[in-house]
Design an enzyme around this catalytic site. Structure first.
Site, PDB file in Angstrom:
ATOM      1  N   ASP A  12       0.854  -1.305   0.015  1.00 51.13           N
ATOM      2  CA  ASP A  12       0.039   0.172   0.219  1.00 51.13           C
ATOM      3  C   ASP A  12       0.940   1.286  -0.027  1.00 51.13           C
ATOM      4  O   ASP A  12       1.976   1.273   0.588  1.00 51.13           O
ATOM      5  CB  ASP A  12      -0.811  -0.180   1.213  1.00 51.13           C
ATOM      6  CG  ASP A  12      -2.148   0.830   1.198  1.00 51.13           C
ATOM      7  OD1 ASP A  12      -2.311   1.329   0.024  1.00 51.13           O
ATOM      8  OD2 ASP A  12      -2.550   1.405   1.990  1.00 51.13           O
ATOM      9  N   HIS A  29       2.838   3.617  -8.866  1.00 49.48           N
ATOM     10  CA  HIS A  29       2.539   2.150  -9.312  1.00 49.48           C
ATOM     11  C   HIS A  29       3.669   1.380  -9.908  1.00 49.48           C
ATOM     12  O   HIS A  29       4.171   0.297  -9.594  1.00 49.48           O
ATOM     13  CB  HIS A  29       1.399   1.852 -10.079  1.00 49.48           C
ATOM     14  CG  HIS A  29      -0.182   2.228  -9.481  1.00 49.48           C
ATOM     15  ND1 HIS A  29      -0.186   1.782  -7.914  1.00 49.48           N
ATOM     16  CD2 HIS A  29      -1.093   2.880  -9.573  1.00 49.48           C
ATOM     17  CE1 HIS A  29      -1.354   2.449  -7.335  1.00 49.48           C
ATOM     18  NE2 HIS A  29      -1.883   3.096  -8.517  1.00 49.48           N
ATOM     19  N   LEU A 123      10.491 -21.139  -4.081  1.00 48.21           N
ATOM     20  CA  LEU A 123       9.785 -20.192  -3.417  1.00 48.21           C
ATOM     21  C   LEU A 123       8.202 -20.175  -4.175  1.00 48.21           C
ATOM     22  O   LEU A 123       8.178 -20.339  -5.267  1.00 48.21           O
ATOM     23  CB  LEU A 123      10.310 -18.670  -3.628  1.00 48.21           C
ATOM     24  CG  LEU A 123       9.263 -17.522  -3.345  1.00 48.21           C
ATOM     25  CD1 LEU A 123       9.506 -17.375  -1.830  1.00 48.21           C
ATOM     26  CD2 LEU A 123      10.117 -16.215  -3.881  1.00 48.21           C
TER      27      LEU A 123
END
Ligand code: IPE
Ligand code: IPE
Ligand code: MG
Length: 235
Positions: A12, A29, A123
Site C-alpha cells: 500500500d 505504481h 519459493l
C-alpha cells in the site's frame, strides 16, 4: 535470523508516495511494481518459502478509469517479466482472486505464467489480483455447494480442512506474518480466513520505499513476539 515460513504483504501507499513527489499516481505504481521484483529476490535470499502479495482488490475497480488502465498495462508487462524471475528464483507463481474480470490477454498471461512455473518449488509466490476475501469465500461456497449437489461431498463431511480445499489458497499454509505498508491498519478484504492466527505488522513506510532493511526489521519484530494459538506459551 529465523524467518517466517509464509509472509503476506498488503502493498500500500504507491499513490501517496508519488503525490508527495509531485508525480502522478501511476508513477507510484510503476515504482511499486519494480520494488515487488526486488523484494521477491530478497524474500528468496532470506529463505522464506511462501510469499503472498495483495496487488489489486475487487474494490480497486472503483478507481479512475485512467488509473485502472494504467494498472492493467503494468500487469501485462509485469506478468511477462515475472516468467524470468520465476526461472531465476525457481519460484512457482499462482494468481489468487477471480481472473475472469480481466481482459482475455491478461488471463492468457496468467495461465502461461502459472503453467511455466508449476514445477518450481524453492519459493511459492501468490499474487492476489482482483482478489477479495469475501468474494473468495463466496466462490468457494458455490463450488462446494455444487459438489454437495452432485453427491461428491456429504454435508456432514464439511469441516475446516475440507472447506480450505475450495479456497484459492488451497495447499498454501496460512501466513505467519502479515505486513501492511503506508500507515493504514486494516485488512481491506485480504485473506480473512487465512489470517486467523497471523501476526500483523504495520509500518508507515510506503510500499515503494519498503526495502530489504525494512523487511528484516519486520521479521525481527515478528521473532520477538509470543505466538500462542489460544494455548499457553511453554516454558
Ligand atoms: C497500492 O497503493 C496499490 C494498489 C492498491 C493497486 P495505492 O494505490 O493504494 O496507494 P495509496 O494508498 O492511494 O497511497
Ligand atoms: C488494498 O489497498 C488493496 C491493495 C493493496 C491491492 P487499498 O489502498 O485499495 O485499500 P483501502 O481502500 O485503503 O482500504
Ligand atoms: Mg491504498
Amino acid at each position: 535470523m529465523k524467518v517466517p515460513n509464509h509472509i503476506a504483504i498488503i502493498l500500500d501507499g504507491n499513490g501517496r508516495w508519488a503525490k508527495a513527489k509531485g508525480m502522478p499516481r501511476g508513477y507510484g505504481h510503476i515504482k511499486g511494481c519494480a520494488n515487488l521484483e526486488t523484494i521477491c529476490d530478497d524474500i528468496k535470499d532470506l529463505g522464506v518459502k511462501y510469499l503472498t502479495v495483495y496487488a489489486f482488490s475487487t474494490e480497486n475497480w472503483k478507481r479512475s478509469r485512467e488509473e485502472v488502465e494504467g494498472l492493467m498495462k503494468l500487469f501485462r508487462s509485469y506478468l511477462k517479466k515475472c516468467m524470468k524471475s520465476a526461472e531465476k528464483n525457481h519460484m512457482r507463481v499462482k494468481i489468487i482472486g477471480d481472473p475472469s474480470a480481466f481482459a482475455p490477454d491478461i488471463q492468457d498471461k496468467i495461465r502461461q505464467l502459472e503453467e511455466f512455473s508449476k514445477d518450481y518449488d524453492e519459493l511459492y509466490f501468490q499474487i492476489a489480483l482482483n482478489y477479495g476475501s469475501r468474494d473468495e469465500i463466496v466462490r468457494s461456497i458455490r463450488k462446494l455447494a455444487a459438489d454437495v449437489a452432485d453427491g461428491k461431498v456429504a454435508p456432514d463431511a464439511i469441516d475446516e480442512s475440507c472447506f480450505e480445499n475450495y479456497l484459492d489458497t488451497a495447499g498454501v499454509p496460512d501466513p505467519d506474518l502479515l505486513i501492511r505498508t503506508s500507515g493504514e491498519q486494516r485488512l481491506s478484504n485480504f485473506l480473512m480466513w487465512q489470517l486467523a492466527y497471523t501476526e500483523f505488522y504495520f509500518t508507515d513506510v510506503p510500499w515503494p520505499d519498503f526495502h530489504k532493511k525494512e523487511l528484516i526489521e519486520a521479521i525481527e519484530k515478528y521473532n520477538a513476539r509470543d505466538r500462542r494459538y489460544g494455548g499457553v506459551k511453554e516454558e
